[in-house]
Design a protein around this motif. Structure first.
Motif, short mmCIF file in Angstrom:
data_model
loop_
_atom_site.label_atom_id
_atom_site.label_comp_id
_atom_site.label_asym_id
_atom_site.label_seq_id
_atom_site.Cartn_x
_atom_site.Cartn_y
_atom_site.Cartn_z
N LEU A 45 10.85 -14.91 0.47
CA LEU A 45 10.51 -14.65 -0.94
C LEU A 45 9.61 -15.76 -1.47
O LEU A 45 8.68 -15.53 -2.24
N MET A 46 9.90 -16.98 -1.03
CA MET A 46 9.06 -18.11 -1.43
C MET A 46 7.66 -17.95 -0.82
O MET A 46 6.65 -18.18 -1.49
N TRP A 47 7.60 -17.54 0.45
CA TRP A 47 6.30 -17.34 1.10
C TRP A 47 5.53 -16.22 0.39
O TRP A 47 4.31 -16.31 0.17
N ALA A 48 6.25 -15.15 0.00
CA ALA A 48 5.59 -14.02 -0.67
C ALA A 48 4.93 -14.47 -1.98
O ALA A 48 3.82 -14.05 -2.31
N ALA A 49 5.62 -15.35 -2.70
CA ALA A 49 5.06 -15.83 -3.98
C ALA A 49 3.82 -16.68 -3.74
O ALA A 49 2.93 -16.76 -4.60
N HIS A 50 3.75 -17.29 -2.57
CA HIS A 50 2.57 -18.08 -2.20
C HIS A 50 1.44 -17.14 -1.76
O HIS A 50 0.28 -17.31 -2.15
N ARG A 51 1.76 -16.12 -0.99
CA ARG A 51 0.76 -15.19 -0.46
C ARG A 51 0.16 -14.33 -1.57
O ARG A 51 -1.03 -14.02 -1.56
N TRP A 52 1.04 -13.90 -2.51
CA TRP A 52 0.59 -13.04 -3.61
C TRP A 52 0.87 -13.79 -4.91
O TRP A 52 1.99 -13.73 -5.46
N LYS B 277 -9.22 -10.61 -6.57
CA LYS B 277 -8.29 -9.95 -7.51
C LYS B 277 -7.31 -9.03 -6.78
O LYS B 277 -6.27 -8.68 -7.31
N ARG B 278 -7.65 -8.66 -5.56
CA ARG B 278 -6.75 -7.77 -4.83
C ARG B 278 -5.38 -8.43 -4.58
O ARG B 278 -4.35 -7.81 -4.73
N ASP B 279 -5.40 -9.71 -4.23
CA ASP B 279 -4.13 -10.41 -4.01
C ASP B 279 -3.32 -10.45 -5.30
O ASP B 279 -2.09 -10.31 -5.28
#
Ligand SMILES: Nc1ncnc2c1ncn2[C@@H]1O[C@H](COP(=O)(O)OP(=O)(O)OP(=O)(O)O)[C@@H](O)[C@H]1O
Ligand SMILES: [Mg+2]
Length: 184
Positions: free
Chosen positions: A166-173, A52-54
């Protein structure tokens, strides 16, 4: 929007003093502080809670972007142990036309561990009992910020398979939308 809206990113290992510095920035930089433990522990009673932290961090980054777009400054008090996360957070700041400032907090390891242990003694409700395995994992994963990250140069290229940070960020979080696809 204020030209001085800044995303302050705290970087450093557990217990090193990031949240203490971040609290100072609330006053000195008039910034909204986003510290995941202050949400995870009241919401779930557990700082990790099953991935849940992510999810929480993604929503906090989404909030950070909104705060910047409203013209105020924000402190992202995540630790961000790896370079990719830091580039992604910087990309979020740039997408909001805000400044980005990284605050790297570092200490000799024994002192850092002593601070973490002292906090568990004095403020157990704000934290959790870091085990030796937690420290070892953190030390193994942590990538000290590079000269490129600390300099004023352009963003690094995003990881293979991603057209933007920004695309990577949406994948990471996973709870963070791809902000480049949103109306600005
Ligand atoms: N400059 C300092 N001198 C002495 N003690 C400090 C200093 N800064 C922070 N501390 C103490 O060290 C402990 C850890 O600080 P803090 O909670 O800010 O670390 P942190 O990096 O945010 O940790 P975490 O990664 O676990 O969130 C706290 O008990 C805090 O009061
Ligand atoms: Mg902290």
């Amino acid at each position: 929007m204020s030209a001085t809206a800044t995303l302050h990113l705290m970087v450093g290992l557990p217990g090193v003093g990031k949240t203490t510095v971040a609290r100072g920035l609330e006053d000195t930089a008039r910034a909204v502080r986003l510290t995941p433990d202050e949400w995870m522990i009241p919401l779930f009673g557990d700082p990790e809670a099953d991935g849940k932290r992510d999810i929480l961090e993604g929503r906090l980054l989404w909030t950070a972007h909104q705060v910047l777009r409203a013209g105020a400054s924000v402190v992202v008090d995540f630790g961000c142990w790896v370079a990719a996360e830091r580039w992604a957070v910087r990309a979020i700041a740039e997408h909001a036309d805000a400044q980005f400032e990284m605050h790297v907090v570092d200490l000799p390891d024994a002192e850092r561990r002593a601070r973490a242990a002292g906090r568990w003694e004095s403020d157990p409700e704000t934290t959790f009992d870091l085990q030796e395995s937690d420290h070892e994992r953190a030390l193994a994963v942590f990538e000290p910020p590079s000269a490129d990250e600390l300099g004023d140069g352009p963003l690094a290229s995003p990881p293979r398979g991603f057209s933007s940070w920004l695309m990577w960020a949406a994948h990471r979080w996973p709870s963070l939308p791809d902000l480049s696809e949103q109306r600005r």
